[in-house]
Design a protein around this motif. Structure first.
Motif, PDB file in Angstrom:
ATOM      1  N   THR A  85      13.753   1.183  -0.128  1.00  0.00           N
ATOM      2  CA  THR A  85      13.757   0.985   1.319  1.00  0.00           C
ATOM      3  C   THR A  85      12.357   0.816   1.889  1.00  0.00           C
ATOM      4  N   MET A  86      11.458   1.760   1.622  1.00  0.00           N
ATOM      5  CA  MET A  86      10.136   1.664   2.227  1.00  0.00           C
ATOM      6  C   MET A  86       9.285   0.593   1.572  1.00  0.00           C
TER       7      MET A  86
ATOM      8  N   LEU B  34       8.418  12.378  -1.967  1.00  0.00           N
ATOM      9  CA  LEU B  34       8.775  10.961  -1.978  1.00  0.00           C
ATOM     10  C   LEU B  34       8.199  10.185  -0.800  1.00  0.00           C
ATOM     11  N   HIS B  35       8.429  10.695   0.410  1.00  0.00           N
ATOM     12  CA  HIS B  35       8.022   9.928   1.579  1.00  0.00           C
ATOM     13  C   HIS B  35       6.510   9.704   1.614  1.00  0.00           C
TER      14      HIS B  35
ATOM     15  N   CYS C 260       5.286   7.163  -0.895  1.00  0.00           N
ATOM     16  CA  CYS C 260       5.563   5.780  -0.468  1.00  0.00           C
ATOM     17  C   CYS C 260       4.544   5.305   0.559  1.00  0.00           C
ATOM     18  N   LYS C 261       4.218   6.174   1.516  1.00  0.00           N
ATOM     19  CA  LYS C 261       3.228   5.810   2.536  1.00  0.00           C
ATOM     20  C   LYS C 261       1.877   5.464   1.902  1.00  0.00           C
TER      21      LYS C 261
END
Lengths: 216, 216
Positions: A7-8, A200-201, A204-205
């Motif tokens: 998604t990201m 995870l978030h 990704c950033k």
């Protein structure tokens, strides 16, 4: 090839597919979480002995240093990779670092100490670019993510049965939030995947910004 | 038979195995979460049309009433069960109830409204004991769990790709925290499994108390 789940990172697919990513960890939880990004990656276990003297570190600096040492060791093995991903996770309670239990008695003791209170889970992540020419790898990113976890009130019978089932033995803090241990957790504050072992978030950033800066 | 996974419920195994549990929901996420308890259960879809007038309810009372209606309908189908488990989940943003999207455009719109801010996820759970003689089922427990979720900043390209992948279409609020949507979530405050659709810890606590009170 890992199934497409990104998604990201979806719009960056063509850039990502040109890079060779290596996860310097054999944790099946980290593999599972990283697969959610859609990245194609290899797993190379680190030979770093993980023998740092805990008394010299805070929980945050300890996981950061462990992640760095693991990633550096793998960077020396894999000089042609685009990015080495190192990670380390511990539980912190009253300033003490809890890692994997030594044996079942230790696991029961560790779990009973978590009963009916909050603790913190720290994961350190280091992203390295190896030097193909054989020099020192470059640290592109390093960060620590902390999540607060509130545990329910345990009784010893419940905990002994959980430890006998085997799940706690390979886990920092002696529990698995994604498995049998799930029902023990009243609430979390922060990144859930960080408690499983990989934030995870935030990863990704950082990956998005590395691509934007043409660092990978 | 469900694999033995029952940390909170393990010591109650013999009592639990005498009871017939029914989950009144076809959600694969609820099935997956309930399996973590080690309970053996059947799934019976509810025929309740889910046509309540949202304007007459708060998010909490809405999920509570939906869970009750679903459970009651299944209790009438399964009069010999020990316990019927009904549940309903919605996302709340600025007092508005968000459910499953109607179509892709609706899903994109819903997701963009969640970008870079917090929202709440409400799940209502109702535990019913049917009357074998054909009378009204008895409500043994009902509760609502709320978890706060902070989403990252989306761009429309990222969100369109996510919606095109299909995951959002059967999910309240148009995202799956356990799947591709995982990387969109910065942090949660409260029960993670509640965001997936079933508040695992609180359900286990109620089940333990129902057994202690010999209600099941």
């Amino acid at each position: 090839l890992v199934k497409c789940r990104k998604t990201m990172l979806r719009s960056l697919q063509s850039q990502l597919s040109r890079s060779k990513f290596i996860l310097a960890s054999t944790s099946p939880r980290r593999k599972e979480i990283l697969e959610k990004t859609g990245l194609t990656f290899d797993i190379v276990p680190s030979l770093f002995p993980e023998d740092l003297d805990k008394s010299q570190f805070t929980p945050a600096s300890y996981v950061q240093e462990n992640a760095l040492c693991k990633a550096k060791e793998v960077a020396a093995q894999c000089r042609n990779a685009s990015l080495i991903i190192g990670a380390d996770t511990v539980v912190e309670l009253d300033g003490q670092i809890l890692e994997k239990p030594n044996d079942k008695t230790h696991a029961v003791q560790m779990l009973m100490s978590l009963s009916n209170r909050k603790h913190n889970v720290f994961t350190g992540v280091v992203l390295l670019r190896p030097d193909p020419a054989g020099g020192e790898a470059i640290v592109l990113r390093k960060f620590v993510e902390c999540t607060e976890v509130l545990m329910t009130t345990f009784n010893e019978e419940m905990i002994r049965a959980y430890v006998d089932g085997g799940e706690p033995m390979d886990k920092s803090g002696s529990y698995g939030i994604q498995g049998e241990g799930a029902s023990l957790v009243e609430s979390v504050t922060g990144c859930y995947f960080n408690v499983m072992g990989f934030p995870l978030h935030r990863f990704c950033k950082h990956l998005v910004s590395l691509l934007e800066e043409k660092e990978i």
